[in-house]
Design a protein around this motif. Structure first.
Motif, PDB file in Angstrom:
ATOM      1  N   PRO A  52       0.844  -1.202   0.000  1.00 28.81           N
ATOM      2  CA  PRO A  52       0.000   0.000   0.000  1.00 28.81           C
ATOM      3  C   PRO A  52       0.875   1.247   0.000  1.00 28.81           C
ATOM      4  O   PRO A  52       2.018   1.220   0.468  1.00 28.81           O
ATOM      5  N   LYS A  53       0.338   2.335  -0.538  1.00 28.29           N
ATOM      6  CA  LYS A  53       1.118   3.569  -0.476  1.00 28.29           C
ATOM      7  C   LYS A  53       0.911   4.287   0.858  1.00 28.29           C
ATOM      8  O   LYS A  53       1.721   5.137   1.238  1.00 28.29           O
ATOM      9  N   ALA A  54      -0.150   3.934   1.573  1.00 27.41           N
ATOM     10  CA  ALA A  54      -0.381   4.505   2.908  1.00 27.41           C
ATOM     11  C   ALA A  54      -1.438   3.681   3.622  1.00 27.41           C
ATOM     12  O   ALA A  54      -2.249   3.000   2.988  1.00 27.41           O
ATOM     13  N   ILE A  55      -1.412   3.744   4.942  1.00 30.88           N
ATOM     14  CA  ILE A  55      -2.500   3.203   5.757  1.00 30.88           C
ATOM     15  C   ILE A  55      -3.380   4.367   6.176  1.00 30.88           C
ATOM     16  O   ILE A  55      -2.901   5.353   6.748  1.00 30.88           O
ATOM     17  N   LEU A  56      -4.643   4.269   5.863  1.00 30.65           N
ATOM     18  CA  LEU A  56      -5.635   5.277   6.212  1.00 30.65           C
ATOM     19  C   LEU A  56      -6.347   4.801   7.469  1.00 30.65           C
ATOM     20  O   LEU A  56      -7.009   3.762   7.460  1.00 30.65           O
ATOM     21  N   THR A  57      -6.178   5.539   8.570  1.00 32.02           N
ATOM     22  CA  THR A  57      -6.689   5.084   9.856  1.00 32.02           C
ATOM     23  C   THR A  57      -7.863   5.926  10.349  1.00 32.02           C
ATOM     24  O   THR A  57      -7.917   7.139  10.141  1.00 32.02           O
ATOM     25  N   PHE A  58      -8.785   5.244  11.029  1.00 31.87           N
ATOM     26  CA  PHE A  58      -9.903   5.867  11.736  1.00 31.87           C
ATOM     27  C   PHE A  58      -9.888   5.295  13.147  1.00 31.87           C
ATOM     28  O   PHE A  58      -9.946   4.077  13.322  1.00 31.87           O
ATOM     29  N   SER A  59      -9.801   6.148  14.142  1.00 35.50           N
ATOM     30  CA  SER A  59      -9.637   5.683  15.520  1.00 35.50           C
ATOM     31  C   SER A  59     -10.783   6.123  16.411  1.00 35.50           C
ATOM     32  O   SER A  59     -11.337   7.215  16.241  1.00 35.50           O
ATOM     33  N   GLY A  60     -11.093   5.273  17.398  1.00 33.77           N
ATOM     34  CA  GLY A  60     -12.089   5.630  18.394  1.00 33.77           C
ATOM     35  C   GLY A  60     -11.683   6.798  19.266  1.00 33.77           C
ATOM     36  O   GLY A  60     -12.497   7.311  20.040  1.00 33.77           O
ATOM     37  N   HIS A  61     -10.432   7.249  19.139  1.00 30.92           N
ATOM     38  CA  HIS A  61      -9.950   8.397  19.908  1.00 30.92           C
ATOM     39  C   HIS A  61      -9.695   9.614  19.034  1.00 30.92           C
ATOM     40  O   HIS A  61      -8.998  10.538  19.438  1.00 30.92           O
TER      41      HIS A  61
END
Length: 301
Positions: A52-61
């Motif tokens: 992948p060229k990046a990890i796209l993150t969504f966090s509960g914080h």
């Protein structure tokens, strides 16, 4: 450097149960299972080819703040992000070393800006912000991608929506779904069950007998909601999955399992990003459900 090759199929979507900072030093049998589960997810992600060229993150914080008003997503474009020691508990006396934890990683403000543009073109109101990496990301990632085997792609952090509009979180996932075709690997981080209120009700019971009774009841609630959630994410069709997930909010166990929804909403984003899947959400690793907590990990392909 990570490969910039466009994948020949959409990259998978992951939801991970991130736990707290105790995950990094608590050596209880249950905790070791959670650690091993996350390490296995990390190995799976490192095996993805092309990279992948990046990890796209969504966090509960990382909920969007009230400053920009309701319905606005925040995208972190900060360069050289620091990790945030944003712990619920005060560890200064019990485990002061946790404030020295670090996690080497790479940022990509230009890719974050690319994501921001994509969101705005998709009809999502979005603002660029500068912040650190919260423990919903760096704690599990520290296990998944340890210093001796570091993550070789940058991390881009995007908030969930602020508030209780659950359907909006699925729409957010739908808006970023096409980025899976452009080399972004989506990893949402939350908890399938996250209830400090339920844990507090056990601890505050007036006797050992009452605590045991409360513990059994909370465990029943947590297991019941975890089971319903697994059934919902297993739906292959996006519309059917969305309907099943939104109906979870009407269950009697929902409010007890999620007194606040910020740890539930990343899973909705992941489910929305998955679209119509070849297979439904697949649980990964050994099942760990405790009274008030579930450490479910899921892969959508």
């Amino acid at each position: 450097m990570p490969s910039a090759v466009t994948p020949d199929r959409p990259l998978p979507v992951y939801f991970i149960g991130h736990a707290g900072v105790g995950l990094l030093f608590n050596e209880s049998p249950q905790n070791r299972i959670v650690q091993d589960n996350l390490r296995a997810v990390g190995e799976e992600i490192r095996a993805i080819s092309p990279r992948p060229k990046a990890i796209l993150t969504f966090s509960g914080h990382f909920e969007a703040g009230e400053i920009h008003g309701p319905g606005v997503i925040e995208v972190n474009v900060k360069k050289e992000t620091y990790i945030m020691h944003d712990f619920v508990n005060d560890f200064h006396d019990s485990a002061p070393f946790v404030y020295e934890y670090d996690w080497p990683h790479r940022d990509a403000p230009e890719l974050a800006t690319e994501v921001w543009r994509h969101l705005t073109k998709s009809g999502i109101k979005a603002k660029r912000v500068e912040r650190g990496i919260d423990h919903g990301v760096w704690v599990p990632f520290k296990l998944m991608f340890p210093p001796e085997d570091p993550l070789d792609v940058p991390v881009v952090q995007v908030s969930t929506f602020y508030g209780y509009d659950l359907e909006s979180q699925i729409r957010l996932g739908e808006a970023v779904a096409s980025l899976r075709n452009e080399g972004f690997l989506i990893v949402a981080s939350g908890m399938a069950v996250h209830s400090f209120a339920s844990i507090a009700s056990i601890r505050s019971a007036p006797s050992e007998e009452a605590r045991d009774l409360a513990r059994r009841e909370v465990q029943r609630e947590s297991r019941a909601f975890d089971t319903h959630l697994r059934e919902a994410v297993a739906k292959r069709g996006a519309a059917e999955r969305k309907d099943a997930l939104l109906k979870l909010a009407s269950l009697p166990e929902f409010r007890r399992s999620h007194p606040t929804v910020e740890h539930f909403t990343p899973l909705l984003v992941a489910a929305g990003a998955a679209g119509d899947a070849l297979e439904g959400g697949v649980p990964l690793g050994t099942d760990v459900v405790e009274p008030g907590m579930s450490y479910l990990n899921v892969r959508f392909t």
